[in-house]
Design a protein around this motif. Structure first.
Motif, PDB file in Angstrom:
ATOM      1  N   ASN A  48      16.904  57.915  36.627  1.00 39.94           N
ATOM      2  CA  ASN A  48      18.016  57.156  36.059  1.00 39.94           C
ATOM      3  C   ASN A  48      18.851  58.017  35.122  1.00 39.94           C
ATOM      4  N   ALA A  49      18.179  58.871  34.359  1.00 41.81           N
ATOM      5  CA  ALA A  49      18.901  59.789  33.461  1.00 41.81           C
ATOM      6  C   ALA A  49      19.720  60.789  34.270  1.00 41.81           C
ATOM      7  N   LYS A  50      19.154  61.266  35.364  1.00 41.96           N
ATOM      8  CA  LYS A  50      19.876  62.197  36.233  1.00 41.96           C
ATOM      9  C   LYS A  50      21.098  61.521  36.839  1.00 41.96           C
ATOM     10  N   ALA A  51      20.939  60.267  37.258  1.00 41.52           N
ATOM     11  CA  ALA A  51      22.060  59.530  37.838  1.00 41.52           C
ATOM     12  C   ALA A  51      23.198  59.393  36.835  1.00 41.52           C
ATOM     13  N   LEU A  52      22.881  59.019  35.594  1.00 41.02           N
ATOM     14  CA  LEU A  52      23.923  58.863  34.574  1.00 41.02           C
ATOM     15  C   LEU A  52      24.668  60.177  34.342  1.00 41.02           C
ATOM     16  N   LYS A  53      23.931  61.260  34.323  1.00 41.98           N
ATOM     17  CA  LYS A  53      24.560  62.564  34.131  1.00 41.98           C
ATOM     18  C   LYS A  53      25.519  62.866  35.279  1.00 41.98           C
ATOM     19  N   GLU A  54      25.103  62.560  36.489  1.00 41.17           N
ATOM     20  CA  GLU A  54      25.957  62.817  37.653  1.00 41.17           C
ATOM     21  C   GLU A  54      27.188  61.923  37.655  1.00 41.17           C
ATOM     22  N   TYR A  55      27.071  60.714  37.107  1.00 39.59           N
ATOM     23  CA  TYR A  55      28.202  59.790  37.109  1.00 39.59           C
ATOM     24  C   TYR A  55      29.350  60.261  36.212  1.00 39.59           C
ATOM     25  N   SER A  56      29.092  61.162  35.320  1.00 37.34           N
ATOM     26  CA  SER A  56      30.165  61.655  34.448  1.00 37.34           C
ATOM     27  C   SER A  56      31.065  62.662  35.158  1.00 37.34           C
ATOM     28  N   LYS A  57      30.683  63.076  36.359  1.00 42.15           N
ATOM     29  CA  LYS A  57      31.481  64.034  37.132  1.00 42.15           C
ATOM     30  C   LYS A  57      32.341  63.278  38.139  1.00 42.15           C
ATOM     31  N   PRO A  58      33.656  63.513  38.169  1.00 44.18           N
ATOM     32  CA  PRO A  58      34.521  62.772  39.096  1.00 44.18           C
ATOM     33  C   PRO A  58      34.262  63.150  40.548  1.00 44.18           C
ATOM     34  N   VAL A  59      34.601  62.229  41.449  1.00 44.71           N
ATOM     35  CA  VAL A  59      34.453  62.452  42.879  1.00 44.71           C
ATOM     36  C   VAL A  59      35.728  63.087  43.432  1.00 44.71           C
ATOM     37  N   HIS A  60      35.600  64.302  43.953  1.00 43.72           N
ATOM     38  CA  HIS A  60      36.719  64.985  44.617  1.00 43.72           C
ATOM     39  C   HIS A  60      38.019  64.794  43.839  1.00 43.72           C
ATOM     40  N   PRO A  61      38.071  65.228  42.577  1.00 41.89           N
ATOM     41  CA  PRO A  61      39.265  64.978  41.757  1.00 41.89           C
ATOM     42  C   PRO A  61      40.499  65.684  42.294  1.00 41.89           C
ATOM     43  N   GLY A  62      41.640  64.994  42.228  1.00 41.38           N
ATOM     44  CA  GLY A  62      42.887  65.567  42.704  1.00 41.38           C
ATOM     45  C   GLY A  62      43.459  66.578  41.706  1.00 41.38           C
ATOM     46  N   ARG A  63      44.349  67.401  42.218  1.00 42.71           N
ATOM     47  CA  ARG A  63      45.102  68.349  41.386  1.00 42.71           C
ATOM     48  C   ARG A  63      46.514  68.411  41.941  1.00 42.71           C
ATOM     49  N   SER A  64      47.492  68.156  41.099  1.00 44.15           N
ATOM     50  CA  SER A  64      48.879  68.110  41.551  1.00 44.15           C
ATOM     51  C   SER A  64      49.250  69.386  42.288  1.00 44.15           C
ATOM     52  N   GLY A  65      49.824  69.204  43.483  1.00 44.05           N
ATOM     53  CA  GLY A  65      50.300  70.335  44.253  1.00 44.05           C
ATOM     54  C   GLY A  65      49.269  71.009  45.127  1.00 44.05           C
ATOM     55  N   SER A  66      47.983  70.656  44.966  1.00 46.31           N
ATOM     56  CA  SER A  66      46.955  71.332  45.772  1.00 46.31           C
ATOM     57  C   SER A  66      45.966  70.361  46.401  1.00 46.31           C
ATOM     58  N   TYR A 134      39.350  44.146  21.226  1.00 50.84           N
ATOM     59  CA  TYR A 134      38.928  45.132  22.209  1.00 50.84           C
ATOM     60  C   TYR A 134      37.978  46.171  21.615  1.00 50.84           C
ATOM     61  N   LYS A 135      37.142  46.696  22.487  1.00 54.39           N
ATOM     62  CA  LYS A 135      36.373  47.897  22.178  1.00 54.39           C
ATOM     63  C   LYS A 135      37.154  49.063  22.760  1.00 54.39           C
ATOM     64  N   GLU A 136      37.226  50.166  22.024  1.00 47.75           N
ATOM     65  CA  GLU A 136      38.023  51.296  22.486  1.00 47.75           C
ATOM     66  C   GLU A 136      37.247  52.604  22.378  1.00 47.75           C
ATOM     67  N   TRP A 137      37.538  53.505  23.299  1.00 46.05           N
ATOM     68  CA  TRP A 137      36.999  54.857  23.302  1.00 46.05           C
ATOM     69  C   TRP A 137      38.164  55.808  23.521  1.00 46.05           C
ATOM     70  N   THR A 138      38.241  56.855  22.735  1.00 45.36           N
ATOM     71  CA  THR A 138      39.366  57.782  22.857  1.00 45.36           C
ATOM     72  C   THR A 138      38.880  59.228  22.917  1.00 45.36           C
ATOM     73  N   PHE A 139      39.687  60.069  23.557  1.00 41.97           N
ATOM     74  CA  PHE A 139      39.470  61.511  23.537  1.00 41.97           C
ATOM     75  C   PHE A 139      40.794  62.177  23.880  1.00 41.97           C
ATOM     76  N   LYS A 140      40.888  63.466  23.613  1.00 41.13           N
ATOM     77  CA  LYS A 140      42.096  64.234  23.914  1.00 41.13           C
ATOM     78  C   LYS A 140      41.792  65.302  24.957  1.00 41.13           C
ATOM     79  N   ALA A 141      42.805  65.624  25.744  1.00 39.02           N
ATOM     80  CA  ALA A 141      42.654  66.627  26.798  1.00 39.02           C
ATOM     81  C   ALA A 141      43.972  67.354  26.998  1.00 39.02           C
ATOM     82  N   ASP A 142      43.911  68.484  27.686  1.00 38.06           N
ATOM     83  CA  ASP A 142      45.108  69.282  27.931  1.00 38.06           C
ATOM     84  C   ASP A 142      45.960  68.727  29.069  1.00 38.06           C
ATOM     85  N   SER A 143      45.370  67.924  29.942  1.00 37.58           N
ATOM     86  CA  SER A 143      46.080  67.426  31.110  1.00 37.58           C
ATOM     87  C   SER A 143      45.970  65.909  31.197  1.00 37.58           C
TER      88      SER A 143
END
Length: 584
Positions: A48-66, A134-143
């Protein structure tokens, strides 16, 4: 003890149990390409811990232009998503704000599931969080296209909204990059309820039930179908599955062997009789639909009416496999010869780019839609002809078809559904995604003698996609106070929001293949959970394995739709797992 979890004392069930016991000796052993799961211990705390860790990785994430973004029509996610939000002029950073209502009544969103209502509009499901606070979660990113990975595992199940704002050097908001609502769904969390009986026992019970169905038993003394069973209007799909199910039963239950093979022969003869003659553009292709269905414009025959004179190009694969099964069971070469004729037509009609059409006119073979098939079923057939019968004639076509899928489907990740009752030619890319071909191609690639490292990773990504978009590990309590859907389960497609038995076992089959190649115990645990649920869905008194997993108490088993092609898929995968676990 042979029959695990058996408590029923009826004469029918007891008789079938004795038949199953007598036939265990005839079952084949573990396939050379499968890894044994016998005695494997599953530590669910670590899994279950392994599954949660894997869920934080996106599935086949897109990238503009590619890399294109495939999730524009997606409603729910188990894996952290990344969205196609545009850049904001003057922004140097982006602030992601994810929110949920603190007191959200999720049953309003999920109540369409399990009450006999088959939602056909995926995008119409409201995932907007209810009124605050509401409950809120925030973070910052470059993209603005960053995945929600930094906060994903902090977000509970529920209706969710993300807003992405562009910030200048001083931290001031200079514009909104995008906004999206979605349903953050349940993660895998084992263990789940064990199967109430053995997998092999469940498979044989299913086969016996269908054998005894009046519409199937009809073939014993008739050369044509019983059209009171509306699904018998689907010639290739249903007759092919009938032949295969009866051949399986003949191999397992000696007392029913002659009956089963008579049914199989008659269904096969009817299917072959519907085929195009030698010299025709689609020579030897059986009809997708029975040639003279009852004149109905509703129910299952509606599909026949809107496709009059047309055929689904890949449906003849079902007939080919059925004829090969019947040849193996009887030794009668005419069935083998007919199957080879169909395979030859497939090879002849492959386009220069390695593809095949989706839907064509039955008489002329002319395509009626520009869409191309994702020909995974045909690739499996070519592999069978090579490995089981030593035929190398189809290897070039197989390789070209495989390359076409890799270049045109894996690159775009467009696993759009290819169903005869859906207007695929008018849809946008990604509008009706389905797991079917993704799982089928996964099993094909992992079934190679030595899949490459790249192919294994491609398979992992397809499995993650199918889980993310179509697998439900749990569901909320409905408005009536109980869960209206058996979970774990798997939905068929975006445009048919329905848990289907074949979808469940296809997903499980991918997990079994992934485990066999990599030894990944989490994949084994997920596959087992799905197959245990499949056995749980079975009625212990009759052996019925329902196609649609709606469990409204007002709808009895006898009123549920039973697609024999879906049931045969379940039987096949249950048998595979029975061999892997050492049950047979």
């Amino acid at each position: 003890m042979l029959l695990k979890g058996t408590s029923c004392k009826t004469r029918f069930y007891g008789a079938i149990a004795l038949i199953i016991a007598s036939m265990l000796v005839f079952c084949p052993g573990l396939d050379a390409r499968d890894r044994s799961a016998k005695g494997v211990k599953l530590n669910y705390k670590s899994l279950n811990a392994k599954a949660l860790k894997e869920y934080s990785k996106p599935v086949h994430p897109g990238r503009s232009g590619s890399v294109p973004f495939w999730n524009g029509f997606s409603y729910r996610f188990i894996y952290a998503p990344a969205f196609e939000f545009g850049e904001v002029p003057g922004a140097v950073k982006y602030r992601f704000t994810v929110r949920q209502a603190e007191h959200d009544n999720m049953t309003e969103t999920m109540e369409y599931i399990g009450n006999g209502v088959e939602s056909r509009n995926y995008s119409a499901i409201d995932a907007t969080p209810g009124p605050g606070p509401y409950k809120e979660w925030t973070f910052k990113a470059d993209s603005p296209q960053n995945a929600l990975s930094p906060v994903w595992n902090k977000i509970p199940v529920g209706r969710t909204e993300v807003v992405v704002e562009g910030l200048d050097k001083s931290g001031k908001v200079v514009g909104q990059a995008g906004r999206r609502t979605f349903y953050r769904d349940f993660p895998f969390h084992g263990p789940y309820t064990e199967a109430p009986r053995g997998y092999h026992e469940a498979a044989v019970l299913t086969a016996v039930y269908f054998h005894k169905m009046p519409a199937i038993h009809h073939w014993l003394e008739n050369a044509g179908p019983d059209l009171s069973y509306e699904l018998n209007g689907y010639a290739c799909k249903i007759y092919g599955a009938t032949v295969r199910m009866e051949c399986f039963l003949a191999s397992q239950v000696p007392a029913l062997r002659e009956e089963a093979l008579t049914i199989a022969r008659n269904a096969a003869e009817c299917m072959m009789g519907s085929a195009q003659p030698a010299g025709a553009p689609l020579e030897y292709f059986p009809a997708t639909y029975y040639l003279d269905p009852e004149d109905k414009s509703t129910g299952e025959y509606y599909v026949h009416q809107i496709n009059k004179g047309k055929t689904m190009f890949m449906e003849a694969v079902s007939a080919t496999n059925a004829l090969l099964d019947l040849y193996n069971a009887t030794g009668e070469k005419r069935y083998y010869d007919f199957a080879i004729h169909i395979a030859d037509t497939y090879k002849r009609l492959q386009a220069e780019d390695g593809s095949w059409p989706v839907k064509v006119e039955f008489d002329t073979g002319i395509s009626v839609t520009p869409a191309r098939s994702i020909p995974t079923a045909l690739l499996h057939l070519f592999v069978r002809l090579r490995d089981e019968y030593g035929l190398q004639d189809y290897e070039e076509a197989r390789v070209r078809g495989e390359e076409w899928i890799k270049e045109n489907v894996l690159e775009s990740f467009n696993f759009n559904g290819q169903f005869e009752d859906q207007p695929t030619e008018s849809w946008q890319k990604y509008q009706d995604l389905t797991h079917g071909q993704a799982n089928d191609f996964t099993i094909y690639l992992l079934g190679k003698e030595k899949p490459t490292k790249e192919e294994i990773e491609q398979c992992r990504e397809m499995v993650r996609f199918s889980e993310d978009q179509f697998t439900y590990w749990d569901t909320v309590v409905g408005p009536e106070g109980y869960k209206t859907m058996l979970t774990p389960c798997v939905f068929e497609q975006y445009n048919y929001q329905t848990p289907i038995d074949a979808s469940v076992v296809e997903m499980a089959n991918s997990y079994l293949s992934l485990y066999s190649v990599t030894g990944d115990k989490l994949a084994l645990a997920k596959g087992k959970a799905l197959l245990d649920a499949a056995v749980k869905s079975q009625c212990p008194l009759t052996g019925i394995l329902p196609t649609k997993w709606f469990f409204n108490p007002e709808v009895p088993y006898s009123k549920r739709t039973h697609w024999i092609n879906c049931a045969f898929a379940s039987v096949s995968v249950l048998e595979r797992f029975a061999r892997m676990t050492g049950e047979i």
